[in-house]
Design an enzyme around this catalytic site. Sequence first.
Site, short mmCIF file in Angstrom:
data_model
loop_
_atom_site.label_atom_id
_atom_site.label_comp_id
_atom_site.label_asym_id
_atom_site.label_seq_id
_atom_site.Cartn_x
_atom_site.Cartn_y
_atom_site.Cartn_z
CD GLU A 67 42.88 61.43 24.88
OE1 GLU A 67 43.64 62.07 25.64
OE2 GLU A 67 42.99 60.20 24.68
CD GLU B 215 45.25 61.14 31.82
OE1 GLU B 215 45.99 60.14 31.64
OE2 GLU B 215 44.55 61.64 30.91
#
Length: 428
Positions: A232, A343
């Site tokens: 990520e 997120e």
Amino acid sequence: MFCLHLSPHTNTSVFHSSAMTMSSCLIFTLILLLSSSFSSSASIRNATDESVSLRPQHETQKLKLIREHLQRINKPAVKTIQSSDGDIIDCVPSHHQPAFDHPLLKGRRPMDPPEMPQGNSQENEFHEDFQLWSITGEFCPEGTIPIRRTTEQDMLRASSVRKFGRKIRRVKRDSSTNGHEHAVGYVSGSKYYGAKASINVWTPQVSSKNEFSLSQIWVIAGSFADDLNTIEAGWQVSPELYGDTNPRFFTYWTSDAYQATGCYNLLCSGFIQTNNRIAIGAAISPVSSYKGGQFDISLLIWKDPKHGHWWLQFGSGALVGYWPVSLFTHLMEHGNMVQFGGEIVNTRPDGSHTSTQMGSGHFAGEGFGKSSYFRNLEVVDWDNTLIPISNLRVLADHPNCYDIRGGVNRVWGNYFYYGGPGKSSKCQ
């Protein structure tokens, strides 16, 4: 205790004797009362002292653990740079960085640059002053890497030393049972050897120090159970991790679904940095403004076809470093899903949905200059070639709080707008 009680008919001699006895009894009673009082006070004081002494013992033990951990991750520096936002950047010899504490990496040195994917556009140039610490033009010397120094205050904000620098485990992509909520575009059903996108940078409001808001690329393999592997990279606002609300460039990895492996940035052994001008975890500047200037960062993650490591590039040519392939199980070969998007963590303060924002804090329908975006979405195929995404799906697991809208055009290729304000009359 027994004491003599005299009647009015008692004779003098008896009275005299009894008076002495009563006097003695009174003195004895007084002594007992005083003794009892002192004993009670002493007991209370001792109990208080004991509880007071236990508390510092616990705090001392915690500080000891924190200092031992800091000694492991804060490596000796050849130069130190003070950033205007309060960060301290240590220039650490590249072969002494935290990655090489990993049992599989001990004694190694950073790899040479890999073969770049074909079709990698030079459209988004790298600007060396995109982080606050380097605005003055001061950088780390060749042969060193800049590492944001972790402080005691950083670690004291975490719930525990063990959880410092780690994400909470999430059970599956579209689950918010642990408070994680998403608005993402994704592709699956093929073999993916990397991904690229330009990500709009904002400063979303984060309501609680235990929450965060981020925008990132995920390269994923395995299932959303205990064997999940992820790589990520993106930007995030995390008051708990950094102590402020600046958007910061970050990386993350896990090979066991966020359980025991992986961490943010260089907060554990894993990611190997090769760049001396980019500090992972440092604040990004400038950022976008509502109805004003827009700023985005271009990130490319891809698998080196020769050695198998997963590399990270910032802009059009700045190699940040790589995740060694030995860290992973499923990602040793390829990814089976790529995600792009936002997120947040929702801790439900006061029993209702958080007002932590995603992206710009505005819904996707507001469009350019108001909503946050991802543009020029691409994946790397088996032949180490960047190709446009052709089957992008979009998902918002709480569309009344944060939503997403995709599109395609000649300039931005595959893109989407996403985000939202969180708590509202429709988001409770």
